[in-house]
Design a protein around this motif. Sequence first.
Motif, PDB file in Angstrom:
ATOM      1  N   ALA A  71       0.830  -1.212   0.000  1.00  0.00           N
ATOM      2  CA  ALA A  71       0.000   0.000   0.000  1.00  0.00           C
ATOM      3  C   ALA A  71       0.862   1.259   0.000  1.00  0.00           C
ATOM      4  O   ALA A  71       0.504   2.255  -0.637  1.00  0.00           O
ATOM      5  N   GLN A  72       2.001   1.221   0.687  1.00  0.00           N
ATOM      6  CA  GLN A  72       2.871   2.393   0.729  1.00  0.00           C
ATOM      7  C   GLN A  72       3.399   2.717  -0.662  1.00  0.00           C
ATOM      8  O   GLN A  72       3.377   3.875  -1.089  1.00  0.00           O
ATOM      9  N   ALA A  90       0.605   4.174  -2.741  1.00  0.00           N
ATOM     10  CA  ALA A  90       0.301   5.545  -2.322  1.00  0.00           C
ATOM     11  C   ALA A  90       1.364   6.509  -2.831  1.00  0.00           C
ATOM     12  O   ALA A  90       1.046   7.609  -3.305  1.00  0.00           O
ATOM     13  N   GLU A  91       2.628   6.121  -2.752  1.00  0.00           N
ATOM     14  CA  GLU A  91       3.706   6.984  -3.234  1.00  0.00           C
ATOM     15  C   GLU A  91       3.609   7.198  -4.737  1.00  0.00           C
ATOM     16  O   GLU A  91       3.811   8.314  -5.232  1.00  0.00           O
ATOM     17  N   PHE A 140      -1.508  10.812   3.790  1.00  0.00           N
ATOM     18  CA  PHE A 140      -2.008   9.717   2.947  1.00  0.00           C
ATOM     19  C   PHE A 140      -0.986   8.579   2.876  1.00  0.00           C
ATOM     20  O   PHE A 140      -1.326   7.408   3.062  1.00  0.00           O
ATOM     21  N   VAL A 141       0.282   8.915   2.630  1.00  0.00           N
ATOM     22  CA  VAL A 141       1.331   7.900   2.535  1.00  0.00           C
ATOM     23  C   VAL A 141       1.541   7.227   3.889  1.00  0.00           C
ATOM     24  O   VAL A 141       1.720   6.008   3.970  1.00  0.00           O
ATOM     25  N   ALA A 183      -1.218   4.762   4.487  1.00  0.00           N
ATOM     26  CA  ALA A 183      -0.993   3.584   3.638  1.00  0.00           C
ATOM     27  C   ALA A 183       0.114   2.709   4.209  1.00  0.00           C
ATOM     28  O   ALA A 183       0.045   1.479   4.146  1.00  0.00           O
TER      29      ALA A 183
END
Length: 173
Positions: A56-57, A60-61, A79-80, A83
């Motif tokens: 997820a990270q 998100a990035e 947000f990041v 995530a």
Amino acid sequence: MDQRGGHDAVTDPIKTELDAREHKLGLRAIAIYEAAKGVIVLISGSGLLLLVHRDAQAIAERLVAHLHLNPASRYPRIFVQIATEASPGRLHLLALGALIYSLLRFAEAMGLWHARRWAEWFAVATGLLYVPFEVLSLIRRPTWEVFFALVTSLGIVAYLAIRLRNSRRKERA
């Protein structure tokens, strides 16, 4: 007949029919708005499920980079970070919350579309729930988006409250 020689507004069938059409149009506009909120949250919740068992990270990035957002600024950073901390259980729970919220919005929209009184009361109650958060957000960081959200919520609440009050007066008369 009233004192001016016209029909009394209560018994004038044309005025009553125009009021009913206006009320139906207003309710349907609010119903579409509420259904749109439900669709947006449902799509977001579905997107959360797509992140289960994925990095997820990294996703998100990539999203932040694709949207040309500054990753060091406040919201992209939050947000990041969210995530990064996302576990499959947390993502499922958030998706379930999104589903429940969407179902409530859809039920409200259907009720408003069919001019159900319970839906009008529900819309007033839920609209009032948003107001303190929008005011607080406007005080902390005033933006046009927050101002628009506040004005929209207050407009919907005021419209429905006036219509509910007027329909109660007509029932008493």
